[in-house]
Design a protein around this motif. Structure first.
Motif, PDB file in Angstrom:
ATOM      1  N   LYS A  81      44.361  11.866  17.672  1.00  0.00           N
ATOM      2  CA  LYS A  81      43.903  11.444  16.340  1.00  0.00           C
ATOM      3  C   LYS A  81      42.514  10.824  16.430  1.00  0.00           C
ATOM      4  O   LYS A  81      41.627  11.119  15.611  1.00  0.00           O
ATOM      5  CB  LYS A  81      44.894  10.460  15.731  1.00  0.00           C
ATOM      6  CG  LYS A  81      44.574  10.023  14.309  1.00  0.00           C
ATOM      7  CD  LYS A  81      45.726   9.194  13.747  1.00  0.00           C
ATOM      8  CE  LYS A  81      45.456   8.779  12.306  1.00  0.00           C
ATOM      9  NZ  LYS A  81      44.437   7.738  12.213  1.00  0.00           N
ATOM     10  N   LYS A  82      42.295   9.970  17.424  1.00  0.00           N
ATOM     11  CA  LYS A  82      40.987   9.335  17.600  1.00  0.00           C
ATOM     12  C   LYS A  82      39.912  10.379  17.896  1.00  0.00           C
ATOM     13  O   LYS A  82      38.801  10.325  17.354  1.00  0.00           O
ATOM     14  CB  LYS A  82      41.057   8.313  18.720  1.00  0.00           C
ATOM     15  CG  LYS A  82      39.747   7.567  18.951  1.00  0.00           C
ATOM     16  CD  LYS A  82      39.888   6.547  20.074  1.00  0.00           C
ATOM     17  CE  LYS A  82      38.563   5.826  20.323  1.00  0.00           C
ATOM     18  NZ  LYS A  82      38.676   4.842  21.427  1.00  0.00           N
ATOM     19  N   ARG A  83      40.244  11.356  18.737  1.00  0.00           N
ATOM     20  CA  ARG A  83      39.277  12.405  19.073  1.00  0.00           C
ATOM     21  C   ARG A  83      38.913  13.218  17.835  1.00  0.00           C
ATOM     22  O   ARG A  83      37.749  13.603  17.646  1.00  0.00           O
ATOM     23  CB  ARG A  83      39.859  13.327  20.153  1.00  0.00           C
ATOM     24  CG  ARG A  83      40.122  12.677  21.493  1.00  0.00           C
ATOM     25  CD  ARG A  83      38.860  12.543  22.332  1.00  0.00           C
ATOM     26  NE  ARG A  83      38.249  13.806  22.659  1.00  0.00           N
ATOM     27  CZ  ARG A  83      38.606  14.577  23.694  1.00  0.00           C
ATOM     28  NH1 ARG A  83      39.599  14.186  24.501  1.00  0.00           N
ATOM     29  NH2 ARG A  83      37.969  15.707  23.941  1.00  0.00           N
ATOM     30  N   LEU A  84      39.877  13.491  16.994  1.00  0.00           N
ATOM     31  CA  LEU A  84      39.618  14.233  15.758  1.00  0.00           C
ATOM     32  C   LEU A  84      38.703  13.444  14.840  1.00  0.00           C
ATOM     33  O   LEU A  84      37.755  13.981  14.259  1.00  0.00           O
ATOM     34  CB  LEU A  84      40.940  14.554  15.052  1.00  0.00           C
ATOM     35  CG  LEU A  84      41.869  15.536  15.762  1.00  0.00           C
ATOM     36  CD1 LEU A  84      43.243  15.537  15.091  1.00  0.00           C
ATOM     37  CD2 LEU A  84      41.291  16.937  15.771  1.00  0.00           C
ATOM     38  N   GLU A  85      38.981  12.145  14.709  1.00  0.00           N
ATOM     39  CA  GLU A  85      38.155  11.296  13.844  1.00  0.00           C
ATOM     40  C   GLU A  85      36.738  11.187  14.386  1.00  0.00           C
ATOM     41  O   GLU A  85      35.767  11.193  13.610  1.00  0.00           O
ATOM     42  CB  GLU A  85      38.800   9.907  13.737  1.00  0.00           C
ATOM     43  CG  GLU A  85      40.109   9.906  12.958  1.00  0.00           C
ATOM     44  CD  GLU A  85      40.835   8.586  13.046  1.00  0.00           C
ATOM     45  OE1 GLU A  85      41.705   8.333  12.190  1.00  0.00           O
ATOM     46  OE2 GLU A  85      40.552   7.789  13.961  1.00  0.00           O
ATOM     47  N   GLU A  86      36.596  11.090  15.692  1.00  0.00           N
ATOM     48  CA  GLU A  86      35.264  11.010  16.297  1.00  0.00           C
ATOM     49  C   GLU A  86      34.446  12.274  16.045  1.00  0.00           C
ATOM     50  O   GLU A  86      33.208  12.224  16.000  1.00  0.00           O
ATOM     51  CB  GLU A  86      35.394  10.771  17.804  1.00  0.00           C
ATOM     52  CG  GLU A  86      35.881   9.378  18.166  1.00  0.00           C
ATOM     53  CD  GLU A  86      36.157   9.221  19.652  1.00  0.00           C
ATOM     54  OE1 GLU A  86      36.313   8.080  20.102  1.00  0.00           O
ATOM     55  OE2 GLU A  86      36.220  10.254  20.370  1.00  0.00           O
ATOM     56  N   ASN A  87      35.129  13.390  15.875  1.00  0.00           N
ATOM     57  CA  ASN A  87      34.455  14.662  15.625  1.00  0.00           C
ATOM     58  C   ASN A  87      34.429  15.008  14.136  1.00  0.00           C
ATOM     59  O   ASN A  87      34.214  16.161  13.769  1.00  0.00           O
ATOM     60  CB  ASN A  87      35.123  15.776  16.429  1.00  0.00           C
ATOM     61  CG  ASN A  87      34.776  15.728  17.895  1.00  0.00           C
ATOM     62  OD1 ASN A  87      33.775  16.279  18.326  1.00  0.00           O
ATOM     63  ND2 ASN A  87      35.609  15.041  18.687  1.00  0.00           N
ATOM     64  N   THR A  88      34.674  14.008  13.290  1.00  0.00           N
ATOM     65  CA  THR A  88      34.628  14.118  11.827  1.00  0.00           C
ATOM     66  C   THR A  88      35.490  15.256  11.290  1.00  0.00           C
ATOM     67  O   THR A  88      35.143  15.927  10.329  1.00  0.00           O
ATOM     68  CB  THR A  88      33.178  14.283  11.310  1.00  0.00           C
ATOM     69  OG1 THR A  88      32.626  15.519  11.784  1.00  0.00           O
ATOM     70  CG2 THR A  88      32.305  13.123  11.746  1.00  0.00           C
ATOM     71  N   ILE A  89      36.638  15.470  11.939  1.00  0.00           N
ATOM     72  CA  ILE A  89      37.605  16.429  11.416  1.00  0.00           C
ATOM     73  C   ILE A  89      38.400  15.739  10.317  1.00  0.00           C
ATOM     74  O   ILE A  89      38.891  14.621  10.492  1.00  0.00           O
ATOM     75  CB  ILE A  89      38.555  16.926  12.525  1.00  0.00           C
ATOM     76  CG1 ILE A  89      37.757  17.648  13.622  1.00  0.00           C
ATOM     77  CG2 ILE A  89      39.616  17.844  11.950  1.00  0.00           C
ATOM     78  CD1 ILE A  89      37.017  18.879  13.168  1.00  0.00           C
TER      79      ILE A  89
END
Length: 279
Positions: A81-89
């Motif tokens: 979830k954090k990785r997705l948010e960091e990539n503005t998904i």
């Protein structure tokens, strides 16, 4: 003409409502991706910028205690979830994050169940499906505020599941440029909200307006007028004013940092939300 519309409808339904999934694996006792899945995840992000996440499921094997596995599964879910948010998904406001310990069939198949499964949908813009009778007059809509159609769980389902203190984005509530006059298909989603409030007389909400592309924190007038327009629609159709409040935030609560990088981020920031005050 009928055949053409039939084909477009098939294309629409096959694109908007289809859901894909991607699976990524972890090594034993680790909450970060293994080397192979790290490469896969990076490539998947590059190929899927225009998506919305609807569900994240995390799993463990059964080599440790249930409590330990549950914590590890949750850590794996949060990592993704954090990785997705960091990539503005874009993650749907109703997205479900589920962590399984070893409480599922197949948990003893160790390697194949140290994983996270991401469920997602493609974001389809109105401009991708051109139907002459549905095209907006280009002179009435700001290019930076053009309607964007996002796939989502239907509003009634979101309202049924929501608890007091939670937010729901009203998808497809769009407005004419620099105006509180709504553009279709806002009417459909507002009718759905109206029906639910008629059936649930104890429900109280606050309607919150947000805009994009404006870095002035004091400029909340337009977002306030738009939130009020939604409230006025509900009042005009019989919902008590005592159950409704409204507030405009301008660009003070963006989902993406200003200035936005692209239309996906502008569309996400440009929204009307409802806060569940009482249910």
């Amino acid at each position: 003409m009928i055949k053409y519309l039939f084909f477009v409808c098939l294309l629409w339904s096959g694109t908007i409502f289809s859901q894909d999934q991607a699976t990524f694996y972890f090594d034993v006792d680790q909450d970060y991706l293994n080397r192979t899945s790290e490469v896969k995840f990076t490539r998947w992000l590059q190929d899927n910028q225009q998506i919305k996440i609807s569900r994240i499921e995390a799993y463990c094997d059964s080599t440790a205690s249930f409590a330990y596995n549950k914590r590890l599964a949750n850590s794996r879910a949060e990592h993704i979830k954090k990785r997705l948010e960091e990539n503005t998904i874009l993650i749907d406001s109703t997205a479900i994050v589920v962590a399984f310990g070893d409480d599922f069939i197949g948990a003893t198949q160790h390697g194949i169940h140290r994983k996270v499964v991401v469920f997602y949908q493609k974001i389809v813009r109105n401009s991708d499906l051109i139907i002459p009778s549905l095209v907006q007059n280009v002179n009435t809509v700001n290019p930076l505020e053009a309607p964007v159609t996002l796939t989502s769980i239907d509003l009634t389902t979101q309202l049924q599941k929501a608890k007091a203190g939670e937010f729901i984005i009203l998808q497809n509530v769009n407005f004419k440029f620099n105006s509180e006059v709504m553009v279709d298909p806002a009417a459909d989603i507002l009718k759905e909200l109206l029906r639910f409030m008629q059936l649930e007389p104890t429900l109280k909400i606050e309607i919150q307006g947000h805009i994009c592309c404006n870095s002035d924190p004091k400029d909340i007038k337009l977002s306030t007028r738009r939130a009020k327009a939604v409230r006025d629609y509900l009042i005009s159709n019989g919902i008590s004013q005592q159950r409704l409040s409204y507030k405009g935030f301008g660009s003070n609560k963006p989902l993406f940092i200003l200035p936005e990088k692209n239309e996906k981020e502008r569309a996400a920031n440009r929204r009307v939300e409802i806060l569940i005050v009482q249910k």
